[in-house]
Design a protein around this motif. Structure first.
Motif, PDB file in Angstrom:
ATOM      1  N   GLU A 116      65.533  22.331  49.750  1.00 30.15           N
ATOM      2  CA  GLU A 116      64.125  21.924  49.942  1.00 30.15           C
ATOM      3  C   GLU A 116      64.035  20.635  50.757  1.00 30.15           C
ATOM      4  O   GLU A 116      63.200  20.514  51.657  1.00 30.15           O
ATOM      5  CB  GLU A 116      63.462  21.675  48.579  1.00 30.15           C
TER       6      GLU A 116
ATOM      7  N   CYS B  34      59.046  26.316  48.500  1.00 30.83           N
ATOM      8  CA  CYS B  34      58.737  25.060  47.813  1.00 30.83           C
ATOM      9  C   CYS B  34      58.522  23.927  48.804  1.00 30.83           C
ATOM     10  O   CYS B  34      57.652  23.084  48.605  1.00 30.83           O
ATOM     11  CB  CYS B  34      59.832  24.710  46.811  1.00 30.83           C
TER      12      CYS B  34
ATOM     13  N   CYS C  33      59.045  23.070  40.298  1.00 31.60           N
ATOM     14  CA  CYS C  33      59.444  24.439  40.632  1.00 31.60           C
ATOM     15  C   CYS C  33      59.093  25.350  39.461  1.00 31.60           C
ATOM     16  O   CYS C  33      59.560  25.145  38.348  1.00 31.60           O
ATOM     17  CB  CYS C  33      60.938  24.517  40.919  1.00 31.60           C
TER      18      CYS C  33
ATOM     19  N   HIS D  15      69.042  24.732  45.389  1.00 32.67           N
ATOM     20  CA  HIS D  15      67.615  24.852  45.681  1.00 32.67           C
ATOM     21  C   HIS D  15      66.971  23.541  46.159  1.00 32.67           C
ATOM     22  O   HIS D  15      66.327  23.504  47.210  1.00 32.67           O
ATOM     23  CB  HIS D  15      66.881  25.418  44.463  1.00 32.67           C
TER      24      HIS D  15
ATOM     25  N   TYR E  33      55.249  17.839  41.951  1.00 28.82           N
ATOM     26  CA  TYR E  33      55.553  19.246  42.212  1.00 28.82           C
ATOM     27  C   TYR E  33      56.653  19.703  41.267  1.00 28.82           C
ATOM     28  O   TYR E  33      57.691  19.048  41.134  1.00 28.82           O
ATOM     29  CB  TYR E  33      56.024  19.442  43.661  1.00 28.82           C
TER      30      TYR E  33
END
Ligand SMILES: Nc1ncnc2c1ncn2[C@@H]1O[C@H](COP(=O)(O)OP(=O)(O)OP(=O)(O)O)[C@@H](O)[C@H]1O
Ligand SMILES: [Zn+2]
Length: 472
Positions: free
Chosen positions: A241, A212, A21, A237, A19
């Motif tokens: 998450e 996210c 961002c 961030h 994954y």
């Protein structure tokens, strides 16, 4: 997470869930954005090369990213919409495609899944509800905040201790939060806020971090392999998450990777500093392949300092590799069938490339292996004929390692003026021959028109007693 290199082991053998961002789509991408996209694209490509089947998920943020990290200020997309007199979704659409076009030109492969935040409001609300139910989030005035004090592990990725953070946080940003370090999961939409959805807490919109967690869990499941992003996202961030996912009872990413920044004059290239070069402007004067080559020339964890000289040296370096590959491919059809000492050398450089990439994706060392390969190839080519087997092997090294893994040597690229000298000269012979034909058949209007067109592009034609001559 451990702040050191660790051995990679896939959760499910043979498969990698990744994954990254993605961008907040409210303006054209700059070179700094390209560093991140290319860095993770190369990681994905190398894992694929090593036989993993990679599911690459990278989101598009089209709501909830506010002007500052303290959950205050306007939504970046809505602000741009007001400036450009567009619907917020028009802004998102416009810059989404702009981003995709730019990345396409840089040879960045498309994500397997590219979820948008606005398309996953339900999933985000469900995750928030779970956090409230477990006592890790609370509602205040139609907004919902993550309760940082309820989750002692908050800070484990960035290594920040809660007490350190407290000192740095101003009371002024507390507002309705119980603790200034709490962050928004959901924000109440004030009158006039365009992007709004119904929720159990009234009309509002999601916080930036929650998308996210929700979307990576949805498409990659718990305990997925790799989570990537820019180093500037580590805190808050990514920290947020992790907290959102784990406090809701889910296992989250197992390996965290952050790219360092692209700088100019030792300062991060960024929109807000105004020191950026958009990719679209750059493509006008530098071939996208050269830009990509320049980016892979520094490690993803290193700072990449940008300068005009860096472009020039990337251009020259890339041309050197490209010329060798061209020459190999030119000679291949007529190469003799025989053993060649070059074979063993190629094999050694291929191994060096693999070793470099297997050591935390060390692209500068991998590029150095391609240069060493090129020295040996050039020496062999200069010495005379080279066996077909060795040439085929060398060609495969460029195409597979430089091409498939690093994303270079795309077909149809224009590598710059110097390579075109011979072509230009041949084309000018053709043009002057046509002009001579007009003159001989007394079609002076046509021959003058040709000369006029050439003058427009800076080419002057002189008629001498030995025929027409041209110069730039
Ligand atoms: N100079 C850079 N080098 C490497 N990565 C970058 C750079 N600038 C941005 N990024 C990456 O792209 C992501 C999105 O960047 P963002 O849209 O915030 O751009 P920005 O130019 O930093 O904007 P702003 O200055 O408004 O924050 C960042 O989280 C970061 O990971
Ligand atoms: Zn994210």
């Amino acid at each position: 997470m451990q702040r050191r290199k660790v051995r990679f082991e896939a959760t499910t053998p043979g498969k990698v869930g990744m994954y990254l961002c993605g961008p907040t789509v409210y303006s054209d991408a700059h070179l700094g954005h390209a560093k991140k996209e290319v860095a993770f694209d190369v990681i994905r490509r190398y894992l694929t090369h090593r036989g993993y089947s990679v599911r690459y998920v990278s989101n598009i943020t089209d709501v909830g990213h506010l002007q500052n990290d303290a959950d205050e200020g306007e939504d970046k997309i809505a602000r741009r919409a007001a400036l450009e007199k567009l619907e917020p979704m028009e802004v998102a659409e416009k810059y989404y495609w702009s981003f995709m076009d730019d990345m396409g030109r840089l040879g960045v492969q498309r994500p397997s899944i590219q979820p948008r935040a606005t398309g996953h409001i339900t999933e985000q609300i469900e995750l928030i509800q779970e956090l409230i139910a477990r006592g890790h989030a609370y509602e205040a005035g139609g907004s919902v905040y993550f309760d940082v004090r309820s989750w002692p592990e908050y800070g484990k990725l960035s290594g920040r201790k809660l007490d350190d953070q407290e000192e740095g946080t101003r009371e002024a940003v507390r507002g309705e939060k119980q603790d200034p370090r709490d962050f928004a999961l959901w924000k109440n939409a004030e009158a006039g806020h365009i992007m709004r959805w119904n929720s159990p807490w009234g009309e509002g919109f999601p916080g930036w971090h929650i998308e996210c967690s929700a979307m990576s869990l949805k498409y990659l499941g718990e305990n997925f392999d790799i989570h990537g992003g820019g180093l500037d996202l580590e805190f808050p961030h990514h920290e947020a998450e992790i907290a959102q996912a784990e406090a809701a009872g889910h296992g989250f990413a197992r390996y965290w990777m952050h790219n360092n920044m692209l700088t100019i004059g030792n300062e991060k290239m960024s929109k807000s500093k105004g020191n950026f070069t958009t990719l679209k402007d750059l493509f006008e004067r530098v071939d996208p392949q050269v830009i990509r080559f320049l980016l892979v020339g520094s490690h993803y964890r290193s700072i990449t300092e940008m300068s005009e000289e860096a472009f020039v040296s990337a251009q020259n370096g890339y041309r050197r590799l490209h010329d060798a590959l061209n020459e190999i491919e030119r000679r291949l059809p007529t190469a003799p069938h025989r053993e060649d000492v070059l074979s063993a050398k190629v094999a050694r450089h291929v191994q060096a490339f693999e070793d470099a990439m297997s050591d935390d994706f060390n692209t500068p060392r991998a590029v150095a292996a391609l240069f060493n390969l090129t020295s040996d190839v050039n020496a062999a080519l200069a010495a005379g004929e080279v066996g077909k087997g060795a040439l085929t092997q060398a060609q495969a090294a460029y195409r597979e390692l430089g091409g498939q893994v690093l994303g270079l040597f795309a077909a149809g690229m224009a590598i710059g003026a110097a390579d075109d000298t011979a072509l230009v000269s041949t084309l000018m012979d053709v043009v002057l021959e046509a002009r001579q034909h007009y003159r001989l058949s007394k079609q002076y209007a046509q021959s003058d028109a040709l000369r006029g067109k050439l003058a427009e592009v800076g080419v002057t034609v002189e008629d001498t007693k030995d025929g027409a001559r041209w110069k730039r």
